[in-house]
Design a protein around this motif. Structure first.
Motif, PDB file in Angstrom:
ATOM      1  N   ASP A   6       6.768 -43.927  64.296  1.00  0.00           N
ATOM      2  CA  ASP A   6       6.552 -45.367  64.323  1.00  0.00           C
ATOM      3  C   ASP A   6       6.577 -45.973  62.927  1.00  0.00           C
ATOM      4  N   LYS A   7       6.857 -45.181  61.913  1.00  0.00           N
ATOM      5  CA  LYS A   7       6.906 -45.741  60.558  1.00  0.00           C
ATOM      6  C   LYS A   7       8.303 -45.591  59.985  1.00  0.00           C
ATOM      7  N   ASP A   8       8.779 -46.656  59.347  1.00  0.00           N
ATOM      8  CA  ASP A   8      10.048 -46.541  58.624  1.00  0.00           C
ATOM      9  C   ASP A   8       9.836 -45.660  57.390  1.00  0.00           C
ATOM     10  N   THR A   9      10.903 -44.983  56.981  1.00  0.00           N
ATOM     11  CA  THR A   9      10.830 -44.232  55.724  1.00  0.00           C
ATOM     12  C   THR A   9      12.101 -44.457  54.915  1.00  0.00           C
ATOM     13  N   VAL A  10      11.931 -44.492  53.607  1.00  0.00           N
ATOM     14  CA  VAL A  10      13.080 -44.522  52.696  1.00  0.00           C
ATOM     15  C   VAL A  10      12.807 -43.422  51.673  1.00  0.00           C
ATOM     16  N   TYR A  11      13.831 -42.624  51.375  1.00  0.00           N
ATOM     17  CA  TYR A  11      13.619 -41.496  50.463  1.00  0.00           C
ATOM     18  C   TYR A  11      14.741 -41.469  49.432  1.00  0.00           C
ATOM     19  N   PHE A  12      14.395 -41.664  48.163  1.00  0.00           N
ATOM     20  CA  PHE A  12      15.369 -41.540  47.078  1.00  0.00           C
ATOM     21  C   PHE A  12      15.262 -40.118  46.519  1.00  0.00           C
ATOM     22  N   GLY A  13      16.296 -39.285  46.828  1.00  0.00           N
ATOM     23  CA  GLY A  13      16.301 -37.913  46.332  1.00  0.00           C
ATOM     24  C   GLY A  13      17.503 -37.682  45.433  1.00  0.00           C
ATOM     25  N   GLY A  14      17.721 -36.422  45.089  1.00  0.00           N
ATOM     26  CA  GLY A  14      18.881 -36.183  44.226  1.00  0.00           C
ATOM     27  C   GLY A  14      19.112 -34.720  43.974  1.00  0.00           C
ATOM     28  N   GLY A  15      19.674 -34.555  42.795  1.00  0.00           N
ATOM     29  CA  GLY A  15      19.750 -35.329  41.565  1.00  0.00           C
ATOM     30  C   GLY A  15      18.362 -35.750  41.060  1.00  0.00           C
ATOM     31  N   THR A  16      18.366 -36.612  40.099  1.00  0.00           N
ATOM     32  CA  THR A  16      17.121 -37.073  39.468  1.00  0.00           C
ATOM     33  C   THR A  16      17.044 -38.600  39.529  1.00  0.00           C
ATOM     34  N   PRO A  17      16.434 -39.147  40.576  1.00  0.00           N
ATOM     35  CA  PRO A  17      16.381 -40.613  40.683  1.00  0.00           C
ATOM     36  C   PRO A  17      15.595 -41.285  39.558  1.00  0.00           C
ATOM     37  N   SER A  18      14.748 -40.504  38.839  1.00  0.00           N
ATOM     38  CA  SER A  18      14.001 -41.138  37.745  1.00  0.00           C
ATOM     39  C   SER A  18      14.821 -41.199  36.462  1.00  0.00           C
ATOM     40  N   LEU A  19      16.051 -40.682  36.503  1.00  0.00           N
ATOM     41  CA  LEU A  19      16.875 -40.705  35.285  1.00  0.00           C
ATOM     42  C   LEU A  19      17.516 -42.078  35.017  1.00  0.00           C
ATOM     43  N   PRO A  20      18.157 -42.706  36.005  1.00  0.00           N
ATOM     44  CA  PRO A  20      18.807 -43.997  35.726  1.00  0.00           C
ATOM     45  C   PRO A  20      17.801 -45.104  35.396  1.00  0.00           C
ATOM     46  N   ASP A  21      18.300 -46.151  34.792  1.00  0.00           N
ATOM     47  CA  ASP A  21      17.513 -47.362  34.543  1.00  0.00           C
ATOM     48  C   ASP A  21      16.821 -47.768  35.846  1.00  0.00           C
ATOM     49  N   SER A  22      15.516 -47.990  35.784  1.00  0.00           N
ATOM     50  CA  SER A  22      14.774 -48.290  37.027  1.00  0.00           C
ATOM     51  C   SER A  22      15.243 -49.597  37.668  1.00  0.00           C
ATOM     52  N   ARG A  23      15.866 -50.486  36.872  1.00  0.00           N
ATOM     53  CA  ARG A  23      16.354 -51.742  37.480  1.00  0.00           C
ATOM     54  C   ARG A  23      17.422 -51.459  38.533  1.00  0.00           C
ATOM     55  N   PHE A  24      18.283 -50.468  38.254  1.00  0.00           N
ATOM     56  CA  PHE A  24      19.334 -50.135  39.236  1.00  0.00           C
ATOM     57  C   PHE A  24      18.696 -49.610  40.530  1.00  0.00           C
ATOM     58  N   VAL A  25      17.757 -48.681  40.341  1.00  0.00           N
ATOM     59  CA  VAL A  25      17.115 -48.029  41.487  1.00  0.00           C
ATOM     60  C   VAL A  25      16.351 -49.062  42.320  1.00  0.00           C
ATOM     61  N   CYS A  26      15.605 -49.914  41.630  1.00  0.00           N
ATOM     62  CA  CYS A  26      14.768 -50.883  42.341  1.00  0.00           C
ATOM     63  C   CYS A  26      15.622 -51.943  43.041  1.00  0.00           C
ATOM     64  N   SER A  27      16.772 -52.308  42.437  1.00  0.00           N
ATOM     65  CA  SER A  27      17.654 -53.290  43.121  1.00  0.00           C
ATOM     66  C   SER A  27      18.162 -52.697  44.418  1.00  0.00           C
ATOM     67  N   LEU A  28      18.480 -51.414  44.404  1.00  0.00           N
ATOM     68  CA  LEU A  28      18.956 -50.795  45.644  1.00  0.00           C
ATOM     69  C   LEU A  28      17.841 -50.753  46.682  1.00  0.00           C
ATOM     70  N   LEU A  29      16.632 -50.426  46.252  1.00  0.00           N
ATOM     71  CA  LEU A  29      15.529 -50.424  47.228  1.00  0.00           C
ATOM     72  C   LEU A  29      15.323 -51.828  47.803  1.00  0.00           C
ATOM     73  N   ASP A  30      15.391 -52.859  46.938  1.00  0.00           N
ATOM     74  CA  ASP A  30      15.257 -54.251  47.424  1.00  0.00           C
ATOM     75  C   ASP A  30      16.274 -54.516  48.523  1.00  0.00           C
ATOM     76  N   GLU A  31      17.515 -54.108  48.255  1.00  0.00           N
ATOM     77  CA  GLU A  31      18.598 -54.363  49.208  1.00  0.00           C
ATOM     78  C   GLU A  31      18.337 -53.628  50.531  1.00  0.00           C
ATOM     79  N   ILE A  32      17.876 -52.397  50.424  1.00  0.00           N
ATOM     80  CA  ILE A  32      17.591 -51.609  51.645  1.00  0.00           C
ATOM     81  C   ILE A  32      16.459 -52.261  52.436  1.00  0.00           C
TER      82      ILE A  32
END
Ligand code: SF4
Length: 400
Positions: free
Chosen positions: A62-88
């Protein structure tokens, strides 16, 4: 119905010698990759939001989940990562109570990035520590040392995260059971609520494969590795971590909902080069090719994407069908996925899904493994015994 979305960030600062996950070190592509992933999210939303009422199952949790895995998601500029999460979150209307995880490495996580993750809605962190023994970390070719790892956990907590998971690798040459138990004690003392313990596997195509495939005497012998596995599992249980899957233990209330969705055969959506998804009747993958991904996702038409996801097109430059599942395949996936869990196969749930008794379909595999002492029945469940855990792959093979 809950949504489960996996994002594969295909960038790492350096390739670890034992790792066979898809990742590249060409970080100059990060910005273009995240732009392409935002576009893929839009395409995915247009397709999925249009068909979600027409029988495609996206899970029973009953709960949505989003999972950023990899690779190393903490490597790129956090603005890129967070913009994608916003979009999702916007595209799929992800609930406020969703579990939203990001994997981080001690060597690339910073206070600024962590604060950005919190603001964007990440509420669970999985940190790739692997060991707190500097000589083991050196053997593994990791970029951090034990001090950096502990400091990273403190930064994560300072940023406000309480739902933290840490990874450990067992069976590394030079590692001892006592040393791993000490690492677990440190994690416990730091307040880490979830621990994943993975046995070192020597995978083809890795540096370790070249180093060890003809020198297996340099590796930890299988019987010692198994002894370590059970010693670690017992120690975790003594501290209050419940083993809920072969490699995962957590305090009550801190199990990974996202990973549990895989073992529950829930559908999950995938974004990013190297990501794999499941639509309920098709397993598909993004090719391990970040260049092709960026090129294709920047220009791909909605019609082609839709044709692919709905099974009318089997191959694109960056996407491929892994398997179309028949009813029989889906039945076989239940032991394949559920025997990894401590709960095991829920016989009533199987009957509810398929209208036949699990024991009628798999009588031979069940009986022979109960006789060998690898499987046990407890009320309306079937699960691996403690000794069956050491032969999980062989037991599962019997059901396929
Ligand atoms: S950081 Fe993780 S994903 Fe990247 S190479 Fe190392 S083990 Fe693989």
């Amino acid at each position: 119905m809950a949504r489960h979305i996996y994002v594969h960030n295909p960038f790492c600062a350096r390739k670890c010698p034992y790792c066979d996950f898809y990742s590249v070190t060409k970080t100059s592509l990060c910005e273009d990759f995240y732009k392409a992933a935002i576009r893929e999210t839009g395409l995915l939303g247009s397709v999925i939001n249009g068909i979600s009422d027409s029988g495609v199952s996206f899970g029973i949790d009953d709960k949505d989940t989003v999972y950023f895995g990899g690779g190393t998601p903490s490597l790129p500029d956090s603005r890129f990562v967070c913009s994608l999460l916003d979009e999702i979150r916007r595209t799929f209307n992800i609930g406020d109570d969703a579990e939203i995880t990001i994997e981080v490495n001690p060597s690339s996580v910073s206070e600024e990035k962590l604060n950005d993750y919190v603001k964007a809605g990440f509420n669970r962190i999985s940190i790739g520590i692997q060991s707190l023994d500097d000589s083991v970390l050196k053997t593994l070719g990791r970029l951090h040392d034990s001090r950096t790892a502990v400091e990273a956990v403190r930064k994560i907590q300072k940023a406000g995260f309480t739902n933290i998971s840490a990874d450990l690798i067992t069976g590394v040459p030079g590692e001892t059971l006592e040393g791993t138990k000490n690492d677990i004690d440190t994690f416990y003392g730091l307040g880490i609520k979830h621990i994943s313990t993975y046995s070192l596997m020597i995978e083809e195509g890795t540096v370790f494969y070249d180093r060890y495939s003809n020198n297996i005497e340099d590796l930890v012998p299988p019987e010692s590795e198994r002894m370590m596995y059970h010693g670690v599992r017992d120690h975790l249980e003594d501290l209050g971590y419940e083993a809920y899957e072969i490699s995962n233990s957590a305090f009550p209330g801190y199990r990974s909902i996202h990973n549990s969705s895989y073992w529950n055969s829930c559908g999950y959506l995938a974004v990013g080069a190297g990501a794999h998804g499941y639509t309920g009747n098709m397993r598909y993958g993004h090719k391990d090719d970040v260049d092709a991904y960026i090129k294709e996702m920047t220009t791909l038409s909605l019609k082609d994407y839709e044709d692919f996801l709905e099974g009318r097109k089997s191959d694109l430059d960056s996407l491929y069908v892994e398997e179309i599942l028949t009813r029989e395949d889906r039945m076989k996936e239940v032991p394949f996925l559920r025997l990894r869990t401590t709960e095991g196969i829920l016989l009533d749930e199987f009957y509810r899904q398929f209208g036949v008794e699990f024991e009628d379909v798999f009588a031979q595999a069940i009986n022979s493994n109960i006789n060998k002492g690898f499987l046990e029945r407890k009320e309306r469940t079937l699960r691996l015994t403690r000794s069956g855990l050491d032969f999980a792959n062989i037991v599962i093979e019997d059901f396929l």
